[in-house]
Design an enzyme around this catalytic site. Sequence first.
Site, PDB file in Angstrom:
ATOM      1  N   PHE A   1      59.419  34.633  61.302  1.00 12.86           N
ATOM      2  CA  PHE A   1      59.937  34.427  59.956  1.00 12.86           C
ATOM      3  C   PHE A   1      61.106  33.456  60.022  1.00 12.86           C
ATOM      4  CE2 PHE A   1      62.067  35.641  55.955  1.00 12.86           C
ATOM      5  CZ  PHE A   1      60.989  35.443  55.108  1.00 12.86           C
TER       6      PHE A   1
ATOM      7  N   ASP B   1      61.396  42.204  65.854  1.00 18.29           N
ATOM      8  CA  ASP B   1      61.544  42.366  64.416  1.00 18.29           C
ATOM      9  C   ASP B   1      60.298  43.098  63.920  1.00 18.29           C
ATOM     10  OD1 ASP B   1      61.597  42.118  61.640  1.00 18.29           O
ATOM     11  OD2 ASP B   1      62.400  40.084  61.678  1.00 18.29           O
TER      12      ASP B   1
ATOM     13  N   TYR C   1      62.081  47.534  52.625  1.00 15.16           N
ATOM     14  CA  TYR C   1      61.588  47.342  51.253  1.00 15.16           C
ATOM     15  C   TYR C   1      60.122  46.949  51.217  1.00 15.16           C
ATOM     16  CZ  TYR C   1      63.006  42.576  52.560  1.00 15.16           C
ATOM     17  OH  TYR C   1      63.189  41.388  53.225  1.00 15.16           O
ATOM     18  N   LYS C   2      59.500  46.791  52.373  1.00 11.97           N
ATOM     19  CA  LYS C   2      58.080  46.436  52.409  1.00 11.97           C
ATOM     20  C   LYS C   2      57.254  47.716  52.500  1.00 11.97           C
ATOM     21  CE  LYS C   2      59.164  42.054  54.763  1.00 11.97           C
ATOM     22  NZ  LYS C   2      58.954  41.096  53.660  1.00 11.97           N
TER      23      LYS C   2
ATOM     24  N   ARG D   1      47.733  35.575  50.704  1.00 13.67           N
ATOM     25  CA  ARG D   1      48.075  36.687  51.590  1.00 13.67           C
ATOM     26  C   ARG D   1      47.881  38.015  50.866  1.00 13.67           C
ATOM     27  NH1 ARG D   1      54.038  37.727  54.158  1.00 13.67           N
ATOM     28  NH2 ARG D   1      54.444  38.176  51.966  1.00 13.67           N
TER      29      ARG D   1
END
Length: 395
Positions: free
Chosen positions: A113, A182, A207-208, A354
Amino acid sequence: MTDFTATRRAFHLPEGITYLDGNSLGPMPRQAADRVAAMMRDEWAEMLITGWNRAGWYVQPRRVGDRIARLIGAGEGQVIMGDTLSVKVFQAVSAALRLRPGRRVILSDSGNFPSDLYVAQGLAQAVGAELRVVAPEEVAANIDSDLAVLMLTEVDYRTGRRHDMAALTAAAHDAGALAVWDLAHSAGAVDVDLLGADADFAVGCTYKYLNGGPGAPAFIWAHPRHADAAQPSLQGWMGHAAPFAFDHSYAPAPGIERMRVGTPPVIALTALDAALDVWDGVALPDLRARSVELSEALIRGVEAACPGVTLHSPRDPARRGSQVGFRHPHAYAVMQALIAEGVIGDFRAPDVLRFGFAPLYNDLDDVARAVDTLSAILRDGRWDRPEYHQRADVT
């Protein structure tokens, strides 16, 4: 067996919406709003500052961290909450660098990321280290005796490609380096086993797939062998051994507590704590099996019914996380058309559609509706409207 019908009922899923973007922001657990409201009404309003002790706000980062530990293969007292993921990346990588004096190379991959790479770039510039970025499939070949820190995201945010954490960590250790992972696209999506993989540090957002809400606090984990030796370069008062002694010199708290920085976000942690209740009784092997079932069904359906769309994720489910990417030359407009018709995935530059699968609330009906809607949009060309080509601030 995990009852995924029951876990689906635990979420507020808007009527008429097929939500396949939990890999970017999880939906709201039904009890989160009431839990936050109760905290504000009964704790903040009535207890005022005494809530730090009476309501347990001060120990909340450790208590909630213990709940996440089970989901990432960590032990009690090894995970602490707070701050943002970028802050935790900085802490983990800086601590790992200081544990390998004399070595100055941080190795990552081009599928990482971008924010992680930005953090590592800034850190490298500040301390005179070097960030090396290679293709994901070339990571193992670039682990050598110069390496201090291997910094990788386990699941690629665009393709869903999953690194072999145990193998790459072992390779880093054989070279005398440390591994920082990560878990932003792993925690709550796949069967993570940090202790089993012998990782050194790990970080992640909540939060995912953990459904803590927009901007929910991040977590950091350190292997017990490092917890009392790690010296993060970002040292805050909550990570002090005696924060309320107000000493002018920093002395690290024991263990993972030293990775605390600022005042914990109590309201956000309350929402996350409510979200973690949904995980009680969920078996991670069941979660992984369900994820594979859903992603395999989507790939079969899209490839059979959606010409012009090509798979961008690894075909082998063992090499994928819980998301699937497809390429299309007009992916942004196609995704906007999908969203307009109630199928919410997302777009990643330059041309990726996605779709993320969260087994707690996604099912095969979601897959069927996504395939049918995408097929119809492509077949009649209704994605090609001016409003669908107009880029929003958040894509």
